[in-house]
Write a protein that holds these residues in place. Sequence first.
Motif, PDB file in Angstrom:
ATOM      1  N   LEU A   4       0.883  -1.201  -0.074  1.00 30.17           N
ATOM      2  CA  LEU A   4      -0.163   0.171  -0.030  1.00 30.17           C
ATOM      3  C   LEU A   4       0.708   1.348  -0.126  1.00 30.17           C
ATOM      4  N   SER A   5       1.933   1.255   0.524  1.00 31.93           N
ATOM      5  CA  SER A   5       2.764   2.326   0.885  1.00 31.93           C
ATOM      6  C   SER A   5       3.593   2.562  -0.508  1.00 31.93           C
ATOM      7  N   GLY A   6       3.498   1.866  -1.503  1.00 36.87           N
ATOM      8  CA  GLY A   6       3.956   1.932  -2.707  1.00 36.87           C
ATOM      9  C   GLY A   6       3.216   2.817  -3.720  1.00 36.87           C
ATOM     10  N   LEU A   7       1.875   3.175  -3.226  1.00 38.38           N
ATOM     11  CA  LEU A   7       0.961   3.702  -3.932  1.00 38.38           C
ATOM     12  C   LEU A   7       1.029   5.249  -3.495  1.00 38.38           C
ATOM     13  N   PRO A   8       0.748   6.187  -4.635  1.00 39.06           N
ATOM     14  CA  PRO A   8       0.798   7.727  -4.603  1.00 39.06           C
ATOM     15  C   PRO A   8       0.157   7.906  -3.473  1.00 39.06           C
ATOM     16  N   ILE A  10       0.329   7.427  -0.086  1.00 38.06           N
ATOM     17  CA  ILE A  10       0.314   6.330   0.990  1.00 38.06           C
ATOM     18  C   ILE A  10       1.507   6.194   1.572  1.00 38.06           C
ATOM     19  N   GLY A  11       1.662   6.791   2.910  1.00 37.79           N
ATOM     20  CA  GLY A  11       2.634   6.461   3.574  1.00 37.79           C
ATOM     21  C   GLY A  11       2.801   5.547   4.538  1.00 37.79           C
ATOM     22  N   PRO A  12       3.683   5.246   5.281  1.00 41.67           N
ATOM     23  CA  PRO A  12       3.571   4.124   6.578  1.00 41.67           C
ATOM     24  C   PRO A  12       2.655   4.399   7.432  1.00 41.67           C
ATOM     25  N   LYS A  13       2.233   5.662   7.751  1.00 41.69           N
ATOM     26  CA  LYS A  13       1.274   5.550   8.671  1.00 41.69           C
ATOM     27  C   LYS A  13      -0.062   5.460   7.989  1.00 41.69           C
ATOM     28  N   ILE A  14      -0.450   5.935   6.984  1.00 39.49           N
ATOM     29  CA  ILE A  14      -1.705   5.625   6.404  1.00 39.49           C
ATOM     30  C   ILE A  14      -1.973   4.081   6.036  1.00 39.49           C
ATOM     31  N   GLU A  15      -0.792   3.491   5.547  1.00 41.08           N
ATOM     32  CA  GLU A  15      -0.786   2.090   5.233  1.00 41.08           C
ATOM     33  C   GLU A  15      -1.333   1.295   6.580  1.00 41.08           C
ATOM     34  N   GLU A  16      -0.688   1.718   7.795  1.00 37.83           N
ATOM     35  CA  GLU A  16      -1.066   1.177   8.966  1.00 37.83           C
ATOM     36  C   GLU A  16      -2.134   1.243   9.227  1.00 37.83           C
ATOM     37  N   GLN A  17      -3.018   2.470   9.129  1.00 39.29           N
ATOM     38  CA  GLN A  17      -4.415   2.606   9.254  1.00 39.29           C
ATOM     39  C   GLN A  17      -5.169   1.827   8.488  1.00 39.29           C
ATOM     40  N   LEU A  18      -4.993   1.680   7.054  1.00 43.63           N
ATOM     41  CA  LEU A  18      -5.697   0.940   6.097  1.00 43.63           C
ATOM     42  C   LEU A  18      -5.554  -0.697   6.826  1.00 43.63           C
ATOM     43  N   LYS A  19      -4.675  -1.033   6.884  1.00 50.14           N
ATOM     44  CA  LYS A  19      -4.491  -2.400   7.533  1.00 50.14           C
ATOM     45  C   LYS A  19      -5.300  -2.679   8.550  1.00 50.14           C
ATOM     46  N   ALA A  20      -5.329  -1.742   9.605  1.00 45.50           N
ATOM     47  CA  ALA A  20      -6.049  -1.833  10.918  1.00 45.50           C
ATOM     48  C   ALA A  20      -7.532  -2.081  10.532  1.00 45.50           C
ATOM     49  N   VAL A  21      -8.111  -1.420   9.681  1.00 45.19           N
ATOM     50  CA  VAL A  21      -9.353  -1.546   9.194  1.00 45.19           C
ATOM     51  C   VAL A  21      -9.713  -2.716   8.009  1.00 45.19           C
ATOM     52  N   ILE A  23      -8.049  -3.555   5.309  1.00 46.68           N
ATOM     53  CA  ILE A  23      -7.601  -3.401   3.836  1.00 46.68           C
ATOM     54  C   ILE A  23      -5.978  -3.454   3.793  1.00 46.68           C
ATOM     55  N   ASP A  24      -5.469  -4.682   3.076  1.00 39.25           N
ATOM     56  CA  ASP A  24      -4.039  -5.023   3.047  1.00 39.25           C
ATOM     57  C   ASP A  24      -3.587  -4.809   1.850  1.00 39.25           C
ATOM     58  N   THR A  25      -4.204  -4.599   0.600  1.00 39.11           N
ATOM     59  CA  THR A  25      -3.660  -4.645  -0.709  1.00 39.11           C
ATOM     60  C   THR A  25      -4.178  -3.515  -1.388  1.00 39.11           C
ATOM     61  N   ALA A  26      -3.673  -3.137  -2.525  1.00 39.32           N
ATOM     62  CA  ALA A  26      -4.198  -2.188  -3.470  1.00 39.32           C
ATOM     63  C   ALA A  26      -5.536  -2.718  -4.066  1.00 39.32           C
ATOM     64  N   GLU A  27      -5.561  -3.793  -4.214  1.00 42.85           N
ATOM     65  CA  GLU A  27      -6.782  -4.497  -5.082  1.00 42.85           C
ATOM     66  C   GLU A  27      -7.986  -4.059  -4.066  1.00 42.85           C
ATOM     67  N   GLU A  28      -7.535  -4.396  -2.695  1.00 44.90           N
ATOM     68  CA  GLU A  28      -8.644  -4.291  -1.833  1.00 44.90           C
ATOM     69  C   GLU A  28      -9.208  -2.677  -1.731  1.00 44.90           C
ATOM     70  N   LEU A  29      -8.396  -1.792  -1.788  1.00 44.72           N
ATOM     71  CA  LEU A  29      -8.547  -0.457  -1.594  1.00 44.72           C
ATOM     72  C   LEU A  29      -9.269   0.058  -2.769  1.00 44.72           C
ATOM     73  N   ARG A  30      -8.836  -0.437  -4.153  1.00 47.90           N
ATOM     74  CA  ARG A  30      -9.676  -0.095  -5.267  1.00 47.90           C
ATOM     75  C   ARG A  30     -11.217  -0.646  -5.248  1.00 47.90           C
ATOM     76  N   ARG A  31     -11.242  -1.773  -4.508  1.00 51.60           N
ATOM     77  CA  ARG A  31     -12.611  -2.564  -4.674  1.00 51.60           C
ATOM     78  C   ARG A  31     -13.505  -1.909  -3.499  1.00 51.60           C
ATOM     79  N   ILE A  32     -12.907  -1.554  -2.331  1.00 51.46           N
ATOM     80  CA  ILE A  32     -13.635  -0.888  -1.245  1.00 51.46           C
ATOM     81  C   ILE A  32     -14.182   0.581  -1.702  1.00 51.46           C
ATOM     82  N   GLY A  33     -12.900   1.209  -2.276  1.00 47.63           N
ATOM     83  CA  GLY A  33     -13.013   2.690  -2.652  1.00 47.63           C
ATOM     84  C   GLY A  33     -12.552   3.803  -1.569  1.00 47.63           C
ATOM     85  N   ALA A  34     -12.593   4.727  -2.083  1.00 43.97           N
ATOM     86  CA  ALA A  34     -11.969   5.866  -1.123  1.00 43.97           C
ATOM     87  C   ALA A  34     -12.707   6.152   0.075  1.00 43.97           C
ATOM     88  N   GLU A  35     -14.006   6.316  -0.476  1.00 43.66           N
ATOM     89  CA  GLU A  35     -15.144   6.737   0.592  1.00 43.66           C
ATOM     90  C   GLU A  35     -15.438   5.620   1.771  1.00 43.66           C
TER      91      GLU A  35
END
Length: 85
Positions: A4-8, A10-21, A23-35
């Motif tokens: 995730l932190s390889g995406l524009p 997204i730094g380590p802190k945001i990646e950590e937050q995404l994983k905490a909820v 969302i572990d992969t870029a594909e999951e983020l795309r599927r779930i959506g920003a909102e």
Amino acid sequence: MGELSGLPNIGPKIEEQLKAVGIDTAEELRRIGAEDAWLRIQAMDPSACIHRLLAREGAIQGVKKTALPPERRAALKAFYETHKK
């Protein structure tokens, strides 16, 4: 640094937050959506701001948040205003 932190925007802190909820992969983020990703994070971190929402959309689109199309930025700002705490 994870996938995730390889995406524009997204730094380590945001990646950590995404994983905490769950969302572990870029594909999951795309599927779930920003909102929905932002809402999940806001539930655990009420300080989640418009910049984090824009950053997630930029990550999904593969661009810096400043390069988002004006229409999409406006839609995200309206969403944020409706859901901010």
